[in-house]
Motif scaffolding. Structure first.
Motif, mmCIF file in Angstrom:
data_model
loop_
_atom_site.group_PDB
_atom_site.id
_atom_site.type_symbol
_atom_site.label_atom_id
_atom_site.label_comp_id
_atom_site.label_asym_id
_atom_site.label_seq_id
_atom_site.Cartn_x
_atom_site.Cartn_y
_atom_site.Cartn_z
ATOM 1 N N SER A 335 -120.420 -55.629 113.523
ATOM 2 C CA SER A 335 -120.891 -55.095 112.244
ATOM 3 C C SER A 335 -120.008 -53.932 111.839
ATOM 4 N N THR A 336 -119.926 -53.699 110.551
ATOM 5 C CA THR A 336 -119.124 -52.600 110.003
ATOM 6 C C THR A 336 -120.037 -51.419 109.719
ATOM 7 N N LEU A 337 -119.729 -50.267 110.328
ATOM 8 C CA LEU A 337 -120.522 -49.068 110.096
ATOM 9 C C LEU A 337 -120.090 -48.321 108.840
ATOM 10 N N ALA A 338 -118.781 -48.261 108.592
ATOM 11 C CA ALA A 338 -118.285 -47.532 107.420
ATOM 12 C C ALA A 338 -116.860 -47.967 107.130
ATOM 13 N N GLU A 339 -116.457 -47.837 105.860
ATOM 14 C CA GLU A 339 -115.099 -48.146 105.417
ATOM 15 C C GLU A 339 -114.601 -47.039 104.477
ATOM 16 N N PRO A 340 -114.417 -45.823 104.987
ATOM 17 C CA PRO A 340 -113.982 -44.717 104.113
ATOM 18 C C PRO A 340 -112.518 -44.873 103.699
ATOM 19 N N GLU A 341 -112.222 -44.446 102.469
ATOM 20 C CA GLU A 341 -110.863 -44.397 101.942
ATOM 21 C C GLU A 341 -110.680 -43.078 101.203
ATOM 22 N N GLU A 353 -117.696 -37.828 107.982
ATOM 23 C CA GLU A 353 -118.936 -37.740 108.737
ATOM 24 C C GLU A 353 -119.803 -38.953 108.415
ATOM 25 N N ILE A 354 -120.277 -39.578 109.469
ATOM 26 C CA ILE A 354 -121.199 -40.710 109.331
ATOM 27 C C ILE A 354 -122.422 -40.375 110.173
ATOM 28 N N GLY A 355 -123.498 -39.995 109.560
ATOM 29 C CA GLY A 355 -124.715 -39.585 110.269
ATOM 30 C C GLY A 355 -125.516 -38.651 109.388
ATOM 31 N N TRP A 376 -131.223 -27.356 112.871
ATOM 32 C CA TRP A 376 -130.666 -28.605 112.360
ATOM 33 C C TRP A 376 -129.355 -28.892 113.091
ATOM 34 N N LYS A 377 -129.301 -30.071 113.638
ATOM 35 C CA LYS A 377 -128.103 -30.484 114.374
ATOM 36 C C LYS A 377 -127.643 -31.842 113.854
ATOM 37 N N PHE A 378 -126.290 -31.981 113.830
ATOM 38 C CA PHE A 378 -125.710 -33.224 113.312
ATOM 39 C C PHE A 378 -125.726 -34.286 114.397
ATOM 40 N N ALA A 379 -126.161 -35.484 114.017
ATOM 41 C CA ALA A 379 -126.141 -36.645 114.915
ATOM 42 C C ALA A 379 -125.415 -37.767 114.189
ATOM 43 N N GLY A 380 -124.418 -38.316 114.833
ATOM 44 C CA GLY A 380 -123.649 -39.393 114.231
ATOM 45 C C GLY A 380 -122.197 -39.303 114.669
ATOM 46 N N LEU A 381 -121.305 -39.735 113.782
ATOM 47 C CA LEU A 381 -119.879 -39.779 114.089
ATOM 48 C C LEU A 381 -119.140 -38.865 113.119
ATOM 49 N N LEU A 396 -100.173 -38.485 112.968
ATOM 50 C CA LEU A 396 -101.604 -38.330 112.719
ATOM 51 C C LEU A 396 -102.247 -37.647 113.922
ATOM 52 N N LYS A 397 -102.785 -36.447 113.704
ATOM 53 C CA LYS A 397 -103.590 -35.769 114.716
ATOM 54 C C LYS A 397 -105.052 -35.960 114.344
ATOM 55 N N TYR A 398 -105.849 -36.395 115.297
ATOM 56 C CA TYR A 398 -107.237 -36.695 114.968
ATOM 57 C C TYR A 398 -108.136 -36.279 116.130
ATOM 58 N N SER A 399 -109.393 -36.073 115.793
ATOM 59 C CA SER A 399 -110.430 -35.822 116.790
ATOM 60 C C SER A 399 -111.687 -36.563 116.347
ATOM 61 N N SER A 400 -112.339 -37.211 117.281
ATOM 62 C CA SER A 400 -113.578 -37.942 117.008
ATOM 63 C C SER A 400 -114.698 -37.370 117.869
ATOM 64 N N GLU A 401 -115.826 -37.124 117.251
ATOM 65 C CA GLU A 401 -116.976 -36.551 117.940
ATOM 66 C C GLU A 401 -118.203 -37.423 117.650
ATOM 67 N N PHE A 402 -118.757 -37.976 118.715
ATOM 68 C CA PHE A 402 -119.935 -38.830 118.576
ATOM 69 C C PHE A 402 -121.118 -38.139 119.245
ATOM 70 N N SER A 403 -122.224 -38.005 118.507
ATOM 71 C CA SER A 403 -123.418 -37.351 119.044
ATOM 72 C C SER A 403 -124.654 -38.144 118.627
ATOM 73 N N ARG A 404 -125.694 -38.115 119.496
ATOM 74 C CA ARG A 404 -126.942 -38.828 119.219
ATOM 75 C C ARG A 404 -128.082 -38.059 119.861
ATOM 76 N N PRO A 405 -129.257 -38.193 119.307
ATOM 77 C CA PRO A 405 -130.406 -37.459 119.878
ATOM 78 C C PRO A 405 -130.844 -38.053 121.204
ATOM 79 N N VAL A 406 -131.030 -37.205 122.176
ATOM 80 C CA VAL A 406 -131.547 -37.597 123.486
ATOM 81 C C VAL A 406 -132.612 -36.585 123.863
ATOM 82 N N GLY A 407 -133.867 -37.039 123.886
ATOM 83 C CA GLY A 407 -134.966 -36.130 124.183
ATOM 84 C C GLY A 407 -135.093 -35.079 123.099
#
Length: 479
Positions: A335-341, A353-355, A376-381, A396-407
């Motif tokens: 499945s496709t989560l996002a297609e940003p341009e 930001e996706i979340g 308030w905390k960000f959850a997503g990509l 291209l220099k990039y950084s990816s941060e993935f976060s999700r709620p746990v407890g």
């Protein structure tokens, strides 16, 4: 009939009217003829005056031209009969003897700078004071001497410097403390030595020295080789007299730049990349791969019969259709989560930001009360990108941060990296894998509400889901 009566009848007698009618055209024609003759005579007079004016002007210009030619012809003769100039350098207190077979008379310009003494046909001059004076001698031909008196230290330095330049086969012209060096250098060691002199005596020596073609090719060829070996993609060099100037793109590897400036006596200049003058379109595809059987995913997208560019050109649907059997057997869902341009320019960071922001209650005791603020905390990509020029290519220099709620908190992962991009090509920049566990209860309505017996009609289950998130990127130039 008197005179007045005759005049009054002139306008009414038919005979007079007929005569006036017949002679009027003739009189008008004669009038016009006279006017034309007068106009022609005046034009002839004006033309004759103009002709005489221009003739006189030509004669005047011819006389001036002859005078100018005579002056030009007389100049070489005057220059030859004036004198021959010679430069002499003296230290303060130094004496010099000049011999003249036929010395008629002499003239000293500044007697406070030099003193002179005539002994028969010999002229002895001595430096009295630091400065300049001219000396004109009339003998067989007039001779003019330009005499510079220097301090002993300055004199010694000038003479040594002139000798050093003569040893390099250069022509030396000395005007007091100033030295002009002319010629050609073909040895690399002599080239470095001249640059050392030029740097140390910049205000005293003027160089009109050029490099031989072989030495120029040797120096510039080595510059090109070193810079290209160290990743610089665009280098251009030119040469003017003794100087070699090279231009390069990029600000990386400053060490090699300093080394070349020191070892080859060249000037290296950094210039902006042509890539920075363009706009680019950044396309990103974020795809999720999910296991449907609760098992860990062991199938990557690289096992599918498609290329990364197909995702951008045809979309994820094409990828699923071409690999339908493989995905069905592996129980994998795409499945496709996002297609940003976005439109980007070099050295300007981009944020995707996706979340969403999720509220968390932060309970903290303070004295006898309990404070429960909302955080308030960000959850997503979250993806940070920055495109820059590096050695003539796009980095291209990039950084990816993935976060999700746990407890009661947020858990996730973060990675940073870089990749060289080629416009039009697609690249996978990150892959994130994670597992989620969910608990569920199945119960029969009404029966699950009966005390004691409700446990017989209620079941608890847990399920695990394995997911991978892939990030693909493509950069295109905008015309």
């Amino acid at each position: 009939m008197n005179y007045l009566t005759w005049i009054s009848n002139l306008g009414v007698v038919p005979l007079f009217l007929l005569a006036a009618f017949l002679f009027a055209p003739i009189a008008f024609f004669l009038f016009l003829r006279r006017v034309s003759v007068i106009a022609v005579l005046e034009a002839i007079n004006i033309s004759r005056w103009i002709t005489n004016y221009f003739l006189n002007l030509k004669l005047l210009n011819l006389a001036r031209s002859l005078l100018f030619v005579k002056v030009l012809l007389a100049l070489p003769t005057a220059a030859n009969t004036q004198n021959h100039q010679t430069d002499i350098i003296l230290a303060k207190g130094e004496q010099k003897e000049l011999n003249f077979p036929q010395l008629k008379k002499l003239s000293v310009g500044n007697s406070s700078v030099i003193s002179h003494k005539l002994i028969k046909n010999k002229l002895l001059i001595k430096g009295k004071k630091i400065g300049f004076s001219d000396l004109i001698i009339w003998g067989e031909a007039p001779v003019k001497y330009n005499i510079y008196v220097l301090s002993k230290q300055k004199y010694l330095k000038t003479i040594q410097l002139a000798d050093a330049l003569r040893n390099l086969s250069l022509q030396i012209d000395i005007k007091g403390p100033m030295i002009t060096a002319q010629g050609e250098v073909s040895d690399f060691g002599d080239y470095l030595y001249l640059h050392k002199i030029k740097k140390q005596f910049r205000d005293q020596v003027f160089f009109k020295v050029k490099l031989s073609p072989s030495l120029r090719n040797l120096i510039i060829g080595h510059i090109y080789k070193k810079l290209y070996q160290n990743g610089f993609s665009k280098v251009s060099c030119n040469n003017e007299w003794l100087d070699v100037n090279c231009f390069y793109e990029g600000s990386h590897n400053k060490k090699i730049i300093k080394q070349l400036i020191s070892s080859h006596a060249v000037d290296l200049f950094e210039q902006d990349s042509n890539l920075a003058q363009k706009n680019y379109q950044l396309k990103m595809k974020i795809v999720q791969v999910e296991s449907l059987d609760g098992k860990e995913i062991r199938l990557g997208l690289d096992k599918l019969s498609a290329s990364v560019s197909d995702i951008f050109e045809y979309g994820l649907r094409r990828l699923i259709d071409d690999n339908f059997i493989l995905l069905t057997e592996s129980k994998i869902n795409l499945s496709t989560l996002a297609e940003p341009e976005m439109i980007v320019n070099l050295n300007h960071p981009q944020l995707i930001e996706i979340g969403s922001q999720i509220p968390f209650q932060n309970i903290t005791p303070q004295h006898s009360s309990v404070i429960a603020p909302i955080d308030w905390k960000f959850a997503g990509l979250r993806i940070m990108t920055n495109v820059s020029a590096s050695y003539g290519k796009l980095l291209l220099k990039y950084s990816s941060e993935f976060s999700r709620p746990v407890g009661s908190g947020i858990s996730g992962s973060k990675e940073e990296s870089s990749v060289i991009l080629t416009p039009g090509e697609s690249v996978k920049i990150f892959q994130i894998g994670f597992k989620t566990t969910s608990l569920g209860k199945d119960k029969i309505p009404y029966l699950s509400e009966i005390p004691i017996l409700k446990h017989l009609f209620t079941s608890t289950s847990s399920s695990e889901t394995y997911k991978h998130i892939y990030g693909f990127i493509q950069l295109e130039e905008i015309e």
